[in-house]
Motif scaffolding. Structure first.
Motif, PDB file in Angstrom:
ATOM      1  N   GLY A  21       0.822  -1.217   0.000  1.00 22.78           N
ATOM      2  CA  GLY A  21       0.000   0.000   0.000  1.00 22.78           C
ATOM      3  C   GLY A  21       0.848   1.256   0.000  1.00 22.78           C
ATOM      4  N   LEU A  22       1.883   1.287   0.839  1.00 28.14           N
ATOM      5  CA  LEU A  22       2.789   2.435   0.888  1.00 28.14           C
ATOM      6  C   LEU A  22       3.567   2.589  -0.414  1.00 28.14           C
ATOM      7  N   ALA A  23       4.044   1.473  -0.966  1.00 27.08           N
ATOM      8  CA  ALA A  23       4.826   1.523  -2.202  1.00 27.08           C
ATOM      9  C   ALA A  23       3.968   1.972  -3.380  1.00 27.08           C
ATOM     10  N   VAL A  24       2.761   1.434  -3.491  1.00 22.53           N
ATOM     11  CA  VAL A  24       1.874   1.814  -4.590  1.00 22.53           C
ATOM     12  C   VAL A  24       1.529   3.295  -4.485  1.00 22.53           C
ATOM     13  N   TYR A  25       1.246   3.764  -3.291  1.00 22.74           N
ATOM     14  CA  TYR A  25       0.940   5.183  -3.096  1.00 22.74           C
ATOM     15  C   TYR A  25       2.116   6.045  -3.537  1.00 22.74           C
ATOM     16  N   THR A  26       3.313   5.675  -3.117  1.00 22.88           N
ATOM     17  CA  THR A  26       4.510   6.453  -3.441  1.00 22.88           C
ATOM     18  C   THR A  26       4.750   6.498  -4.949  1.00 22.88           C
ATOM     19  N   VAL A  27       4.659   5.359  -5.604  1.00 22.93           N
ATOM     20  CA  VAL A  27       4.887   5.307  -7.056  1.00 22.93           C
ATOM     21  C   VAL A  27       3.806   6.101  -7.794  1.00 22.93           C
ATOM     22  N   LEU A  28       2.547   5.903  -7.435  1.00 21.05           N
ATOM     23  CA  LEU A  28       1.463   6.661  -8.075  1.00 21.05           C
ATOM     24  C   LEU A  28       1.631   8.160  -7.856  1.00 21.05           C
ATOM     25  N   TYR A  29       1.973   8.554  -6.643  1.00 18.01           N
ATOM     26  CA  TYR A  29       2.185   9.970  -6.337  1.00 18.01           C
ATOM     27  C   TYR A  29       3.252  10.555  -7.255  1.00 18.01           C
ATOM     28  N   GLU A  30       4.404   9.888  -7.317  1.00 20.80           N
ATOM     29  CA  GLU A  30       5.510  10.419  -8.113  1.00 20.80           C
ATOM     30  C   GLU A  30       5.153  10.502  -9.595  1.00 20.80           C
ATOM     31  N   TYR A  31       4.558   9.447 -10.130  1.00 24.84           N
ATOM     32  CA  TYR A  31       4.215   9.461 -11.555  1.00 24.84           C
ATOM     33  C   TYR A  31       3.124  10.473 -11.871  1.00 24.84           C
ATOM     34  N   LEU A  32       2.066  10.504 -11.083  1.00 20.66           N
ATOM     35  CA  LEU A  32       0.994  11.453 -11.364  1.00 20.66           C
ATOM     36  C   LEU A  32       1.481  12.892 -11.231  1.00 20.66           C
ATOM     37  N   HIS A  33       2.301  13.159 -10.235  1.00 22.71           N
ATOM     38  CA  HIS A  33       2.843  14.504 -10.061  1.00 22.71           C
ATOM     39  C   HIS A  33       3.709  14.882 -11.259  1.00 22.71           C
ATOM     40  N   TRP A  34       4.513  13.929 -11.714  1.00 18.82           N
ATOM     41  CA  TRP A  34       5.344  14.180 -12.899  1.00 18.82           C
ATOM     42  C   TRP A  34       4.459  14.469 -14.114  1.00 18.82           C
ATOM     43  N   PHE A  35       3.411  13.654 -14.308  1.00 19.09           N
ATOM     44  CA  PHE A  35       2.525  13.836 -15.454  1.00 19.09           C
ATOM     45  C   PHE A  35       1.805  15.183 -15.393  1.00 19.09           C
ATOM     46  N   HIS A  74       2.899  18.048 -14.118  1.00 18.17           N
ATOM     47  CA  HIS A  74       3.781  19.162 -14.456  1.00 18.17           C
ATOM     48  C   HIS A  74       4.506  18.978 -15.781  1.00 18.17           C
ATOM     49  N   SER A  75       4.454  17.794 -16.334  1.00 19.84           N
ATOM     50  CA  SER A  75       5.157  17.500 -17.576  1.00 19.84           C
ATOM     51  C   SER A  75       4.246  16.701 -18.520  1.00 19.84           C
ATOM     52  N   PRO A  76       3.159  17.334 -18.983  1.00 16.65           N
ATOM     53  CA  PRO A  76       2.201  16.603 -19.808  1.00 16.65           C
ATOM     54  C   PRO A  76       2.792  16.220 -21.166  1.00 16.65           C
ATOM     55  N   ALA A  77       2.386  15.042 -21.640  1.00 13.61           N
ATOM     56  CA  ALA A  77       2.884  14.555 -22.932  1.00 13.61           C
ATOM     57  C   ALA A  77       1.802  13.772 -23.665  1.00 13.61           C
ATOM     58  N   GLY A  78       0.540  13.998 -23.336  1.00 13.54           N
ATOM     59  CA  GLY A  78      -0.546  13.306 -24.009  1.00 13.54           C
ATOM     60  C   GLY A  78      -0.644  11.826 -23.675  1.00 13.54           C
ATOM     61  N   ARG A  79      -0.135  11.440 -22.500  1.00 14.46           N
ATOM     62  CA  ARG A  79      -0.221  10.035 -22.078  1.00 14.46           C
ATOM     63  C   ARG A  79      -1.684   9.648 -21.879  1.00 14.46           C
ATOM     64  N   TRP A  80      -1.971   8.353 -22.004  1.00 17.36           N
ATOM     65  CA  TRP A  80      -3.356   7.896 -21.881  1.00 17.36           C
ATOM     66  C   TRP A  80      -3.954   8.272 -20.538  1.00 17.36           C
ATOM     67  N   VAL A  81      -3.150   8.195 -19.472  1.00 19.13           N
ATOM     68  CA  VAL A  81      -3.668   8.497 -18.134  1.00 19.13           C
ATOM     69  C   VAL A  81      -4.063   9.966 -18.022  1.00 19.13           C
ATOM     70  N   GLU A  82      -3.394  10.823 -18.755  1.00 13.56           N
ATOM     71  CA  GLU A  82      -3.694  12.257 -18.720  1.00 13.56           C
ATOM     72  C   GLU A  82      -5.046  12.577 -19.349  1.00 13.56           C
ATOM     73  N   ARG A  83      -5.568  11.651 -20.129  1.00  9.67           N
ATOM     74  CA  ARG A  83      -6.853  11.860 -20.795  1.00  9.67           C
ATOM     75  C   ARG A  83      -8.029  11.325 -19.978  1.00  9.67           C
TER      76      ARG A  83
END
Length: 157
Positions: A102-116, A118-127
């Motif tokens: 749970g802690l690891a998934v939260y940390t990874v999701l936090y980092e990736y979503l935060h990156w996405f 501030h740094s959008p690139a039209g990724r599927w998750v951004e849509r």
């Protein structure tokens, strides 16, 4: 079943811890603990202030998006090992692996979503609708620093 409940509990714990640390450590200059304030508010909010500069403008801006360096993420997760291991040992319930996951998934999701965000690139998750709602919530935080302290799951806000 217990491991799944442990996952959910520690995921929610990470959400609330994010809120507390973000609001009362990263947005307040403490004499003893000033580095989080300086790096977060001094760099991250200076670069990504929300008034036209919410996204990466220059390549070096990307260095100020992530909350954790790789070694810091390992330290953050490792700091929870004694508590989870001790809880499992004391209770006899299988909470360790679910909690760590749970802690690891939260940390990874936090980092990736935060990156996405501030740094959008039209990724599927951004849509996705969920991402757009979270992105709007986070953008408001960059415009008004005294609100919207949660990034992924705005329970504290």
């Amino acid at each position: 079943m217990i491991a799944a409940l442990s996952f959910v509990f520690w995921f929610l714990y990470a959400t609330m811890l994010e809120y507390v640390v973000h609001r009362w450590v990263m947005h307040r200059p403490w004499r003893v603990l000033s580095m989080p304030f300086r790096t977060h508010t001094g760099f991250h909010h200076r670069i990504f202030h929300g008034a036209g500069a919410y996204h990466v403008q220059q390549k070096e801006d990307g260095d100020h998006i992530r909350l954790f360096k790789n070694w810091q993420a390992c330290l953050w997760l490792g700091a929870h090992v004694p508590a989870l291991w001790g809880l499992q040992w004391a209770s006899g319930l299988p909470v360790f692996y679910g909690g760590m996951l749970g802690l690891a998934v939260y940390t990874v999701l936090y980092e990736y979503l935060h990156w996405f965000m501030h740094s959008p690139a039209g990724r599927w998750v951004e849509r996705t609708r969920v991402f757009r709602v979270l992105d709007t919530h986070h953008r408001l935080h960059h415009q008004l620093w005294s609100a919207n302290f949660n990034l992924m799951l705005p329970l504290g806000d």
